[in-house]
Every structure is written in structure tokens, then in C-alpha cells.
Design an enzyme around this catalytic site. Structure first.
Site, PDB file in Angstrom:
ATOM      1  N   THR A  85      38.321  47.697  35.631  1.00  0.00           N
ATOM      2  CA  THR A  85      39.493  47.279  36.400  1.00  0.00           C
ATOM      3  C   THR A  85      40.516  46.591  35.495  1.00  0.00           C
ATOM      4  O   THR A  85      40.872  47.168  34.489  1.00  0.00           O
ATOM      5  CB  THR A  85      39.057  46.450  37.602  1.00  0.00           C
ATOM      6  OG1 THR A  85      38.344  45.337  37.123  1.00  0.00           O
ATOM      7  CG2 THR A  85      38.166  47.248  38.508  1.00  0.00           C
ATOM      8  N   GLU A 126      37.520  48.301  42.015  1.00  0.00           N
ATOM      9  CA  GLU A 126      36.121  48.594  41.654  1.00  0.00           C
ATOM     10  C   GLU A 126      35.998  49.779  40.693  1.00  0.00           C
ATOM     11  O   GLU A 126      36.161  49.601  39.514  1.00  0.00           O
ATOM     12  CB  GLU A 126      35.253  48.785  42.901  1.00  0.00           C
ATOM     13  CG  GLU A 126      33.766  48.857  42.644  1.00  0.00           C
ATOM     14  CD  GLU A 126      33.171  47.561  42.103  1.00  0.00           C
ATOM     15  OE1 GLU A 126      33.767  46.483  42.282  1.00  0.00           O
ATOM     16  OE2 GLU A 126      32.108  47.641  41.471  1.00  0.00           O
TER      17      GLU A 126
HETATM   18  N1  GLU Z   1      32.369  45.450  39.875  1.00  0.00           N
HETATM   19  C1  GLU Z   1      33.255  44.588  39.180  1.00  0.00           C
HETATM   20  C2  GLU Z   1      32.926  43.157  39.513  1.00  0.00           C
HETATM   21  O1  GLU Z   1      32.085  42.644  38.900  1.00  0.00           O
HETATM   22  C3  GLU Z   1      34.683  44.920  39.392  1.00  0.00           C
HETATM   23  C4  GLU Z   1      35.491  44.440  38.281  1.00  0.00           C
HETATM   24  C5  GLU Z   1      35.482  45.338  37.103  1.00  0.00           C
HETATM   25  O2  GLU Z   1      34.633  46.181  36.950  1.00  0.00           O
HETATM   26  O3  GLU Z   1      36.352  45.192  36.265  1.00  0.00           O
HETATM   27  O4  GLU Z   1      33.483  42.519  40.378  1.00  0.00           O
END
Ligand code: GLU
Length: 562
Positions: free
Chosen positions: A382, A402
């Protein structure tokens, strides 16, 4: 087009543009993963806005220029350090599960796990988006400009159109299969990938931003945008209702505080595991005096790998949403627990005995709840951005939809995609991180601010799911232990291991050290790939100089104001 599920889609060499400079400034600094978003942040600061104002404007801009990574259909943790009051707060706009969500929602009728691609692009993967509410609250608490003014530059950007860069093109190349009908019609109207340099106009998104300008965020949480979200979700099998949006609440939290070598670290608090894990891993490493080793020596990689393996074995066992479950927050970073866990580091072989420990011994009485999860989750990527202003306020924000393009569900007529953040919940029920209505999945986002003698020293963060934790703590040790300048610290090749067997690695790590570690029983991924994308600002309190860096793994930019 490729249709694979690579762990990382950033295929170019991270070091391709290493020569991009470190920005220097005295009265402000902006660093984001896209130059146009950075430019917008800079303009807001120049026009007298503060760091919170600029951060809000940047978040909207990133929705236009990095729509596969973030946007109003997603969520995030916005950390604000307010200089005057010396407060450091987290505006936690993390997603929550809708009321109809339930622990078995990622299993089929036979109790089998629904394959990742399917469950992550289905309407049930979409969590209630929180970033708009978090920004709005941060603005009310600390901002100086109205939301409508901060949205304006992004409307212009969306209407004028944005040139497709290699990051976006790569994302489409690898993840077009995630796009739902409306997103496919918009991004790939003739089925062929877009070309780099091609301009993409975003009229529908501009319209959505105008609605927000006119009606405020209520248009999203209870008005026409919200209604359009619910309709789009119903078409995709989702069960979110308008009431879920209406009732959604952010929290404003104390950061997780920790100490490392005399520096005070403020990072994300649960439901993000990020801050606690960064602090735990640093504490595990603290007494080993990393600086005695070469930064690419096997000893350094060995220590990093074992500390990460110890940390992540606790992460999968002890984390959940603190509104729902008890967690040994104190125990996990208690000095006695760290001493006990450090004994697992033997300097001889990969320690197969590494598993979760019992931090409850150093906390209130509690239990562990480990439930094994399927290993089919793709890596999320992200965005992280950061700003500081002439008054010394700081914002560090990691926000997300996500996985690339989120759920792939684009809201018709409104031009933004909805997240698939509920896939951060456990797929198999029974653990602390199982799905429950109103609950927040465990995140790894780690927006971080480090203080020395009470004054800001460094702020940083990264995208990349669990690799966020790896990217953030490695950048910190590169600055603090290896005394690298900020650019070097960010470009230094990283390694990453969680509780699985494989060490992921970036191009540039020492092959000799890799060989030594392999002879000690470590396994490495066949090929290197990019890990994380760190944006950071360093504060030289003696000279008043600010240093800003955007990681070369994307086309980011840091700009200083003087
Ligand atoms: N799944 C990720 C998290 O830990 C989303 C953020 C990302 O992957 O950069 O919230």
C-alpha cells in the site's frame, strides 16, 4: 498479460534510481510515494497550512495517483505529533467488519478455506472504510484549513489526468485479475495493458471529491456515496449495510511507546501489531551491538532473521483487536521476557525450536490462542507518507486498500475501489484474530516517530503487510546502529522472514553471507524482490536541518521547504 500471484509485483530493481537525492529543508518536508502527491503537500505547506492539512491533501492526491494502493475506499493509521502540546496521537481509521460478518465467512459450505483470489475479491472481504473519518478527526483536532480546500488540488489532478508510471503499469500487469467489472471497464477498456506515459483522466473520482467538498464526509458515511457503496457491494455478494457505515467509529489512541539505545519510539498500537513488533524486535537486538558487524555480514543477517522469527511467532499467537480480546501488550516487551527470548539466538544454526513464548508471565494472567492459518495470502502493498511543518508538527500515515486494487470492486459512478482488508482477519476461526462484527483485523502498519532527548529525531513507515515491520526496524538500525545517512539507510538491501521457513531478500545483500546462512539451515527465496517502500524524515536538531527521503522502489519524491 501475466496472470500470476507473485509475492511482490515491484519487478524493477530498487536501486535503479538510487541517485535521486535526499531532500533538505528547514521549514518543512514532505515525502510520499508519488511526486504529484508530494507536490500537493508542498503547496499546502507553502500556503500556510500545517502538517495535518498537508497530510489530508496528500491522502486525497494518492487516491488519484496511487489508486491501487490507497484511497477513500480504504483505511489507515495517521500518527500526529503536535509540537505545541507535545502530544503524539494515532488517529486509527482502521477498517471494521460489518455487522453481518462472522468467523466462518471465509470458509465454504464444506468448511474448506475459499481460495485467496476468490475470497479477497468478493464483497465480503470489504471492511468499513475508515480513512476519511480519521482524516476528518485529525483535521478537527489539529488542522487549520477546511477539508474542502484540501480536496481541491486532487480534483484538478483527477480532471486533468495523470500519466501512468511504471509502478501503476506493473500493478495492472500483475493484478488485472483482481479487477471487477467496473474497474476493468475503467482501467482496461480494450483488455490491453495501459502504456507508461499515457494519461488517465478520472472524472468520476473528481465528481466524488466534489460531493465530499460540498457535503463533507457525511456524504460518504450516510449519504449518496455510502448508498452507492452498499449497492456495489450487494452486487458482489457483500453484506455491508448503510448502518455499518453510519455507525463506524475511529479511535484516537496513545501510540505504543518503547526505548531503543536511548531513543524513544512511538509507533502504532493494537489493533496494529506493527508498533509492538518493531519495538520487540529492536529490543531483542539491542544488546548484540550490531554496529560491531559489517552491515552485510552474515552475523547481522543472522541476528535480524532470528529476531524476526521470534517476533512473528508471537505476532500470530497474541494479537487481536484490543476492543475484543486481551493481549499481553506489556509482557511482549518486558525486559525479562526479552532476556528469556534472546536465549533462542545461538549463533550456530537456525533455531528450529523458535515458537511463540509466554509473555503472560510478565503481564496479567492470560492464555494463548494460536490457530494455524492457510499459507495462501498474497502480499499486500500500500503506501506510506510523511510531513513536517515550520511549527514542528509531524504526520506519519500508512493507508491502504490492502491488496493491489483492493477487492477490485469499483463503486460505479464514483471512481474508487473498495478495500479487501477483512482478509487480514484469520481465515480459520478460533483465534484472537477471527472475524467478528465491528472488529478490526490485525494490521502491521507501523507509522513511527522516534525522539531523542524529547525532540523528534526520525519519522518513517512503509507499506507491505508483514514486511512493513521488517522495513521499518531495518531502516531504524541502519540509521542508529550503522550510522548511515537516511538515503543509504533506506536503500540498504533488506531481508524479511516471518514465522515461515523462507528468507525473502532484496538485490544487493552479500552472497557470501547468504551462503553462510544457508549452511546454517536457513532457506532463501530463489530470487530477490523489493521489500517495502520507506518514506522518512530525519531531524538534525543541532543545525535545524530536515532530511527527507522517498524509497527508490517507487517513483516517490521528498521535497524540503526553506
Ligand atoms: N495488510 C496491511 C496491514 O498490515 C495493509 C498495509 C500494507 O500492506 O501496506 O494493515
Amino acid at each position: 498479460m501475466m496472470n500470476n500471484t507473485d509475492k511482490s509485483f515491484i519487478t524493477r530493481s530498487k536501486r535503479a534510481s538510487i541517485d535521486r537525492e535526499t531532500a533538505k529543508g528547514r521549514t518543512g518536508m514532505v515525502a510520499s510515494a508519488h511526486h504529484l502527491a508530494t507536490d500537493i503537500g508542498e503547496k499546502i505547506l507553502e500556503s500556510g497550512g500545517n502538517a495535518v492539512d498537508a497530510a489530508v491533501a496528500i491522502q486525497f492526491a494518492l487516491n488519484v495517483v496511487e489508486p491501487m494502493m490507497t484511497g477513500i475506499g480504504g483505511s489507515g493509521f495517521m500518527m500526529v505529533h503536535h509540537r505545541d502540546s507535545n502530544e503524539t496521537k494515532i488517529f486509527d481509521g482502521h477498517t471494521r467488519a460489518p455487522n453481518a460478518a462472522h468467523p466462518r465467512m471465509f470458509l465454504d459450505d464444506n468448511g474448506e478455506v475459499i481460495p485467496f483470489k476468490k475470497r479477497s475479491t468478493h464483497g465480503t472481504a470489504v471492511g468499513i472504510p475508515g480513512i476519511l473519518k480519521a482524516m476528518d478527526a485529525a483535521l478537527s483536532a489539529y488542522g487549520t484549513k477546511p477539508l474542502a480546500e484540501l480536496i481541491e488540488p486532487s480534483i484538478e489532478l483527477a480532471e486533468k489526468g495523470v500519466e501512468i508510471n511504471w509502478v501503476f503499469k506493473d500493478a495492472l500487469e500483475h493484478f488485472h485479475y483482481r479487477l471487477g467489472k467496473h474497474a476493468k471497464n475503467f482501467y482496461l477498456p480494450d483488455g490491453k495493458n495501459r502504456k507508461e506515459g499515457e494519461k488517465l483522466m478520472k472524472k468520476e473520482l473528481a465528481h466524488t471529491f466534489r460531493v465530499l467538498q460540498d457535503k463533507g464526509i457525511a456524504a460518504f458515511y450516510e449519504g449518496e456515496i455510502g448508498e452507492a457503496i452498499i449497492t456495489a457491494l450487494k452486487e458482489s455478494g457483500g453484506f455491508m449495510e448503510l448502518d455499518d457505515l453510519k455507525n463506524y467509529q475511529i479511535t484516537i489512541d496513545e501510540p505504543m511507546w518503547g526505548e531503543y539505545k536511548g531513543y524513544k519510539i512511538a509507533s502504532s498500537s493494537p489493533p496494529s501489531a506493527g508498533g509492538l513488533m518493531v519495538i520487540q524486535i529492536l529490543k531483542l537486538l539491542e544488546s548484540f551491538q550490531l554496529e560491531q558487524y559489517d552491515s552485510r555480514s552474515w552475523e547481522k543477517y543472522y541476528l535480524l532473521a532470528e529476531a524476526m522469527r521470534i517476533g512473528f511467532s508471537d505476532k500470530v499467537t497474541y494479537f487481536g483487536d484490543p476492543e475484543f480480546v486481551d493481549m499481553p501488550v506489556k509482557g511482549l516487551i518486558d525486559d525479562r521476557y526479552i532476556e528469556e527470548r534472546k536465549k533462542l539466538i545461538n549463533f550456530e544454526r537456525r533455531n528450529d525450536a523458535i515458537d511463540f513464548g509466554n509473555p503472560w508471565k510478565y503481564d496479567k494472567p492470560g492464555n494463548h490462542h494460536y490457530v494455524s492459518q492457510p499459507d495462501d495470502i498474497e502480499k499486500s502493498e500500500t503506501t506510506h507518507f510523511t510531513v513536517t511543518d515550520q511549527w514542528g508538527n509531524i504526520v506519519a500515515c500508512t493507508s491502504t486498500v490492502e491488496h493491489p486494487f483492493g477487492s477490485g470492486i469499483m463503486v460505479p459512478g464514483y471512481g474508487f475501489v473498495l478495500n479487501n482488508e477483512l482478509t487480514d482477519f484469520d481465515t480459520e476461526p478460533g483465534g484472537l484474530n477471527e472475524v467478528e462484527p465491528g472488529k478490526r483485523p490485525v494490521s502491521c502498519k507501523s507509522p513511527t516517530i522516534i525522539f531523542k532527548d524529547g525532540l523528534p529525531f526520525l519519522t518513517l513507515g512503509s507499506p507491505g503487510g508483514p514486511t512493513i515491520i521488517g522495513s521499518v526496524f531495518q531502516t531504524i538500525i541502519n540509521v542508529i546502529d550503522f550510522n548511515m545517512d537516511l538515503k543509504e539507510a533506506i536503500e540498504e538491501p533488506r531481508i524479511m522472514v516471518t514465522n515461515g521457513p523462507l528468507i525473502e531478500w532484496e538485490k544487493g545483500i552479500s552472497m557470501e553471507s547468504k551462503g553462510t546462512l544457508e549452511s546454517m539451515g536457513f532457506e532463501f527465496a530463489d530470487d530477490p524482490h523489493v521489500i517495502g517502500n520507506v518514506q522518512a524524515i530525519q531531524f538534525d536538531q543541532k543545525t535545524g536541518t530536515l532530511y527527507g527521503v522517498a524509497d527508490s522502489s517507487r517513483e516517490g519524491k521528498a521535497t524540503g521547504l526553506n
